[in-house]
Motif scaffolding. Structure first.
Motif, PDB file in Angstrom:
ATOM      1  N   VAL A 185     -10.814  -7.254   1.756  1.00  0.00           N
ATOM      2  CA  VAL A 185     -10.390  -6.067   1.013  1.00  0.00           C
ATOM      3  C   VAL A 185     -10.674  -6.250  -0.478  1.00  0.00           C
ATOM      4  N   GLN A 186     -10.367  -7.421  -0.994  1.00  0.00           N
ATOM      5  CA  GLN A 186     -10.574  -7.693  -2.417  1.00  0.00           C
ATOM      6  C   GLN A 186     -12.045  -7.550  -2.798  1.00  0.00           C
ATOM      7  N   PHE A 187     -12.943  -8.098  -1.971  1.00  0.00           N
ATOM      8  CA  PHE A 187     -14.357  -8.032  -2.303  1.00  0.00           C
ATOM      9  C   PHE A 187     -14.911  -6.623  -2.127  1.00  0.00           C
ATOM     10  N   ALA A 201      -4.795  -6.908  -3.184  1.00  0.00           N
ATOM     11  CA  ALA A 201      -6.249  -6.965  -3.376  1.00  0.00           C
ATOM     12  C   ALA A 201      -6.718  -5.856  -4.307  1.00  0.00           C
ATOM     13  N   ILE A 202      -6.154  -4.663  -4.136  1.00  0.00           N
ATOM     14  CA  ILE A 202      -6.520  -3.542  -5.005  1.00  0.00           C
ATOM     15  C   ILE A 202      -6.104  -3.820  -6.446  1.00  0.00           C
ATOM     16  N   CYS A 203      -4.870  -4.266  -6.623  1.00  0.00           N
ATOM     17  CA  CYS A 203      -4.368  -4.542  -7.978  1.00  0.00           C
ATOM     18  C   CYS A 203      -5.186  -5.633  -8.663  1.00  0.00           C
ATOM     19  N   SER A 204      -5.643  -6.617  -7.891  1.00  0.00           N
ATOM     20  CA  SER A 204      -6.366  -7.736  -8.486  1.00  0.00           C
ATOM     21  C   SER A 204      -7.755  -7.352  -8.970  1.00  0.00           C
ATOM     22  N   GLN A 205      -8.293  -6.212  -8.485  1.00  0.00           N
ATOM     23  CA  GLN A 205      -9.653  -5.823  -8.850  1.00  0.00           C
ATOM     24  C   GLN A 205      -9.752  -4.502  -9.610  1.00  0.00           C
ATOM     25  N   MET A 206      -8.725  -3.675  -9.536  1.00  0.00           N
ATOM     26  CA  MET A 206      -8.834  -2.314 -10.071  1.00  0.00           C
ATOM     27  C   MET A 206      -7.901  -2.065 -11.249  1.00  0.00           C
ATOM     28  N   SER A 207      -7.472  -3.130 -11.918  1.00  0.00           N
ATOM     29  CA  SER A 207      -6.538  -2.979 -13.048  1.00  0.00           C
ATOM     30  C   SER A 207      -7.243  -2.964 -14.397  1.00  0.00           C
TER      31      SER A 207
END
Length: 519
Positions: free
Chosen positions: A439-441, A302-308
């Motif tokens: 987590v992603q949102f 989830a972190i990688c999908s939003q913070m890259s």
């Protein structure tokens, strides 16, 4: 005698390795020749639309920031105000995640999608008719809630009804429809920005509800998940679905027998350990090394999908283009539209690769590609900031903005949509995906709010943060993510839990079945 009686009950056996799917009596490589399989695969477009709305939203907000009438109507929002506009969508998503599992697990996958689609349509209607900033923001909360419900139900739904050997491609295709939504929104805003009036932004706002309306009408033609049917004790219906769509009407098809045995054994075994309450679910996520690893993977994914670095490409393309000298409505909406086309073409092709290259490999290489692209965007932006007449530097930023989406799509589009439902056992699947989206949102809110503030305050230097962070993400994926290529959906659990737990679940199921038989 029902059709179920043609299938022997699953026998207890040690699972030292994941068994291979047997050879079918139908030639799946030419699936379009078989009426029922062809029908199921074509109707699968309806749940595939579940991610369309999310892609539409990011691209539409990118496009609207380039539409003069939208800017003037809402007072040219920027910085924190613009961040609140975009953060309202994931804020609604945080509410919606709590409705995914109750709707999908209690009433079925089809009703779950229908519920989310109704909420999305309501949000789109409010958004199109917005009179002020408050109404527009509230509408985006509704759209965020509805779209996360349909996405959270749609991903496991496709995973559970797809033909076994087509599962990886079908599930990977799910997130490619994010790009389809992006393309639709980008060309819509490109076409309407010339309208002299509020219709230039109200039309795209209303069209955001169109795919949800299509789902409400046609979702009933898609077969229900056989795994959900088994979980509700509706074994006859589950087997009938498998026979019709996976065996082309042949109850003796080896794949049908294999699937039915695996599904019934696994789901009946999971019932003994499944937690019914939300807090019980959270406790189960932290119980045992297998579930703890799943939890860490979901959080890190989830972190990688939003913070890259994807936030500034998805939601803030307009201010980035303005920072390198491309400021006209025509330039910005055209770049937005054509870049979404590049994104979609790449996503479609990359969706065919997980079955060949492996999931973990694609995650790692995607991060490498994004790291290189962000470095180039940073360098080009820095050079243009030094000399605004350096058109080559400005155009180089545009080129690498085009390349960012393919770099991201390689590992975090179709591949991610496949991996998360795949690593979760049935009884954790919808709630686990709800947790993943939560987590992603949370991180989407952080990124969508922080990026415009950072762009306004430190300009191109913001990109340096992502250059460093992507390296950390790579290390996390390298350590945490196992390869799941190969096993059936039920047997992926062996990678996390080992054969001992799977064997015990089978034994528990056999004991329960014998007790019922004796009674």
């Amino acid at each position: 005698m029902g059709i179920q009686d043609n299938i022997p009950h699953a026998q207890s056996k040690p699972l030292e390795a994941a068994p291979e799917v047997p050879v079918s009596t139908i030639d799946v490589s030419r699936w379009w020749r078989y009426k029922n399989l062809r029908s199921m695969n074509l109707w699968m477009i309806i749940p595939l639309l579940s991610i369309f709305c999310q892609g539409f939203d990011g691209s539409m907000m990118n496009g609207l920031q380039s539409v003069s009438h939208w800017q003037s109507y809402f007072g040219t929002p920027k910085g924190a105000t613009l961040g609140v506009f975009n953060a309202a969508y994931p804020l609604g998503g945080l509410v919606g995640v709590f409705l995914i599992a109750p709707a999908a697990d209690r009433w079925g996958r089809r009703i779950g999608i229908c519920l989310g689609a109704v909420i999305t349509c309501l949000g789109a209607a409010l958004q199109a008719g917005a009179k002020d900033i408050a109404m527009f923001t509230i509408a985006r909360v509704f759209i965020g809630a509805g779209s996360v419900i349909v996405a959270g139900v749609g991903a496991p739904y496709i995973t559970e009804i797809a033909y076994p050997t087509q599962r990886s491609t079908a599930t990977a295709l799910f997130l490619t429809f994010y790009s389809v939504g992006s393309i639709a929104a980008a060309w819509c805003t490109f076409g309407t920005f010339r309208i002299d009036g509020d219709a230039s932004w109200r039309i795209p706002s209303a069209l955001q509800g169109l795919p949800s309306l299509i789902q409400i009408i046609f979702i009933w033609f898609v077969p229900e998940s056989p795994r959900w049917l088994v979980s509700k004790g509706r074994h006859e219906e589950a087997l009938a679905m498998l026979v019709k769509y996976h065996g082309e009407g042949n109850p003796e098809d080896p794949v049908v027998k294999f699937e039915y045995q695996e599904i019934t054994t696994t789901i009946e075994g999971e019932k003994a350990v499944a937690q019914s309450s939300f807090f019980g679910f959270l406790r189960e996520l932290m119980t045992g090394p297998g579930n703890r690893k799943r939890t860490m993977i979901m959080i890190w994914a989830a972190i990688c999908s939003q913070m890259s670095g994807n936030a500034f490409v998805s939601y803030y393309l307009s201010p980035i283009l303005s920072s390198v000298g491309l400021k006209s409505d025509l330039q910005q909406t055209l770049i937005n539209a054509t870049s979404q086309m590049v994104s979609w073409f790449s996503a479609i092709y990359f969706a065919t690769l997980p079955a060949r290259l492996g999931r973990r490999t694609m995650f790692l290489w995607s991060l490498v590609f994004m790291w290189i692209v962000v470095i180039c965007i940073t360098a080009g932006s820095a050079e243009f900031a030094k000399d605004n007449s350096n058109k080559a530097a400005g155009y180089s930023v545009v080129v690498f903005l085009y390349l960012f989406s393919p770099a991201y799509n390689f590992g975090f589009n179709g591949n991610l949509g496949l991996y998360i439902p795949e690593i979760l056992p049935f009884h954790l699947r919808t709630r686990g995906i709800s947790f993943f989206y939560f987590v992603q949102f949370c991180f989407m809110i952080l990124s969508t709010f922080a990026v415009p503030v950072g762009l306004e305050s430190i300009q191109w230097r913001l990109y340096i943060v992502f250059v460093i962070w992507v390296v950390i993400e790579f290390a996390g994926v390298w350590v945490l993510f196992p390869e799941t290529k190969g096993p059936s959906l039920e047997d992926v659990a062996l990678i996390f839990d080992g054969p001992s737990k799977s064997k015990q679940m089978e034994l528990d199921h056999d004991v329960e079945h014998q007790e019922v038989k004796d009674a």
